[in-house]
Design a protein around this motif. Structure first.
Motif, short mmCIF file in Angstrom:
data_model
loop_
_atom_site.label_atom_id
_atom_site.label_comp_id
_atom_site.label_asym_id
_atom_site.label_seq_id
_atom_site.Cartn_x
_atom_site.Cartn_y
_atom_site.Cartn_z
N LEU A 53 14.31 -39.31 -12.99
CA LEU A 53 13.01 -39.88 -13.25
C LEU A 53 13.13 -41.39 -13.36
CD1 LEU A 53 12.24 -39.53 -17.01
CD2 LEU A 53 14.05 -38.15 -16.05
N PRO A 54 12.11 -42.12 -12.92
CA PRO A 54 12.19 -43.58 -12.96
C PRO A 54 12.13 -44.09 -14.38
CG PRO A 54 10.00 -42.87 -12.31
CD PRO A 54 10.83 -41.64 -12.36
N ALA A 55 12.80 -45.19 -14.61
CA ALA A 55 12.73 -45.83 -15.92
C ALA A 55 11.40 -46.55 -16.06
CB ALA A 55 13.88 -46.81 -16.08
N PRO A 56 10.84 -46.60 -17.27
CA PRO A 56 9.61 -47.36 -17.45
C PRO A 56 9.84 -48.85 -17.24
CG PRO A 56 10.48 -46.67 -19.57
CD PRO A 56 11.30 -45.98 -18.52
N VAL A 57 8.79 -49.55 -16.89
CA VAL A 57 8.89 -51.00 -16.73
C VAL A 57 9.36 -51.61 -18.05
CG1 VAL A 57 7.57 -53.11 -16.34
CG2 VAL A 57 7.10 -51.08 -14.97
N GLY A 58 10.40 -52.45 -17.96
CA GLY A 58 10.91 -53.11 -19.15
C GLY A 58 11.80 -52.25 -20.02
N TRP A 59 12.29 -51.13 -19.49
CA TRP A 59 13.18 -50.27 -20.27
C TRP A 59 14.38 -51.07 -20.77
CZ3 TRP A 59 17.56 -46.96 -18.03
CH2 TRP A 59 18.13 -46.15 -19.03
N LEU A 60 14.72 -50.90 -22.04
CA LEU A 60 15.93 -51.48 -22.59
C LEU A 60 17.08 -50.59 -22.14
CD1 LEU A 60 14.68 -52.40 -26.18
CD2 LEU A 60 14.54 -53.72 -24.06
N ALA A 61 17.59 -50.88 -20.96
CA ALA A 61 18.44 -49.96 -20.21
C ALA A 61 19.61 -49.44 -21.04
CB ALA A 61 18.96 -50.65 -18.95
N GLY A 62 19.82 -48.13 -20.96
CA GLY A 62 20.90 -47.49 -21.69
C GLY A 62 20.54 -47.12 -23.10
#
Length: 456
Positions: A302-311
């Protein structure tokens, strides 16, 4: 980096893996990160256990350096580590009306200039905080918050260690990945016994075996090892205290991608195969999120939301994945995504105030300043393609990511199997075993069943 299968590196700056965008307490109540605004970095605390998440800025008298670390405690205070004149200075930050209060805790000075010190993941309970000082020939474990007299040296271990995973719910058993004899093996450090060391992973004599993530409730372990494919690390799983071999699912092999687990569903006592595992996937097409369960032979992308604090993210006990994000419009947001067992399509279960910003070509990228720490705020451009689900996310199936390229639906693997390069004496992988309570102390995991004793 480019990988033929899965390439993983132990967490943090000591081994080159991408860092998480924020730090979250073990109970999920608070998070902390370095935020960027008006040309400077400052600590920011997030409260996540209320009806809506909200952020409290904790700026000091001067901007923070990009290498500064922050970590939330269970009472809402934020631990900060600053490097000042070669010394690692620790303080606790807390809001005081319009300003920020600061309680100095002391400093740690490393004798060797090449020694790197970093915070370990938040400990269960949220009362104590620990740091790892990684030297060229030895590694020290420090208690840096919660002690009676400032930073306290708890254990000094021979060899160079990395990683850091808590194995129990009390913050006593710490797993580290230690380099020795040209190979890396996961060990257990018992902080309740003066730093007593026991082996944890010994899959093969000449393999590199590291622990990436663990869940104390179920005993599920996520492991990186090159035992099944010498020279190429594979992602595998095992169970703490089990006598079954570690398994390396084919469904987790993603060409040219770096895959790292960052959250395991809690509360699945005695049923580790049902735990949902959240994965961060970094590839040439960008970064996204995947969900996998040991009992299933497929991965939900699934795509990450815009601005996801990755990880960064965590699971609720009922299987809802919480992903924090920050944009120019929403400084503190939380997306809730449910991926029920057996399904390959995510369900966004977010109240109106918790949904991600709409994912559209007009959505601005999350700003990231030059020199920002890895994973602080990852720019995620518009996502399109495939059926759209509520909340502005897009379900897998021709997933388009930045650059106009498409992430394919990864086919489900036919079976979970250990690669044939492993010794023929390795028993075949079985689908299930009689469930046992999680052992109070870990036993080494090997390809062949072991006894229940800890090897010193």
């Amino acid at each position: 980096m480019t990988a033929c299968a899965i390439e993983l590196s132990a967490a943090g700056a000591d081994d080159g893996a991408p860092e998480a965008g924020c730090s979250i307490t073990a109970d999920g109540a608070y998070a902390a990160r370095l935020a960027w605004k008006d040309g400077s970095w400052f600590p920011e605390r997030w409260t996540l256990d209320g009806p809506e998440p909200y952020a409290v800025p904790l700026p000091g008298n001067q901007p923070e350096e990009p290498g500064t670390e922050v970590q939330p405690l269970g009472d809402g205070r934020v631990l900060i580590r600053r490097l000042v004149a070669g010394r690692h200075v620790f303080s606790l930050l807390y809001p005081t009306g319009p300003g920020t209060g600061e309680l100095p805790l002391g400093a740690v000075e490393c004798a060797d200039a090449s020694t790197r010190l970093r915070l370990l993941p938040p400990a269960p309970g949220g009362v104590y905080a620990y740091a790892l000082a990684i030297g060229p020939r030895s590694t020290a474990v420090w208690l840096v918050a919660g002690g009676a007299f400032g930073p306290e040296l708890l254990a000094e271990l021979p060899g160079r260690c990395s990683g850091g995973v808590w194995l129990d719910g009390t913050g006593r058993l710490l797993a580290l990945d230690r380099e020795a004899g040209g190979h890396t093996k996961a060990i257990v450090v018992d902080l309740g016994r003066g730093g007593e060391v026991s082996p944890l992973l010994q899959i093969a004599a000449d393999s590199d075996d590291r622990l990436l993530l663990a869940d104390p409730d179920s005993g599920l372990l996520l492991i990186a090892s090159d035992a099944p494919s010498p020279g190429q690390e594979r992602l595998g799983w095992g169970v703490l205290g089990s006598t079954l071999p570690v398994r390396f699912p084919e469904s987790l092999r993603m060409p040219d991608c770096v895959v790292r687990p960052f959250a395991i569903q809690p509360g699945q006592v005695l049923t580790p195969e049902r735990c949902a595992v959240a994965l961060r996937v970094d590839g040439p097409l960008g970064s996204w999120v995947a969900v996998w369960r040991p009992a299933e032979r497929q991965v939900c992308h699934l795509p990450a939301p815009v601005g996801w604090l990755a990880g960064a993210g965590r699971w609720t006990g009922d299987g809802v994945l919480l992903l924090p994000y920050a944009t120019e419009e929403v400084r503190c947001g939380l997306v809730r995504v449910a991926v029920p067992a057996g399904e390959v399509r995510p369900r966004v279960a977010s109240p109106r105030a918790l949904t991600a910003p709409p994912v559209s070509p007009a959505a601005p990228d999350a700003a990231r300043a030059p020199g920002s720490p890895a994973g602080s705020v990852v720019p995620v451009s518009a996502v399109s393609g495939g059926p759209t689900v509520p909340g502005g996310l897009t379900a897998p199936g021709g997933l388009t990511v930045p650059g106009g390229l498409t992430v394919p639906d990864w086919p489900a693997a036919p079976a979970d199997a250990v690669a044939p390069e492993v010794s023929a004496a390795v028993p075949e992988t079985v689908e299930s075993e009689p469930l046992r309570p999680v052992a109070p102390r870990p036993v080494p995991l090997q390809q062949a069943p072991l006894g229940r004793l800890v090897t010193k």
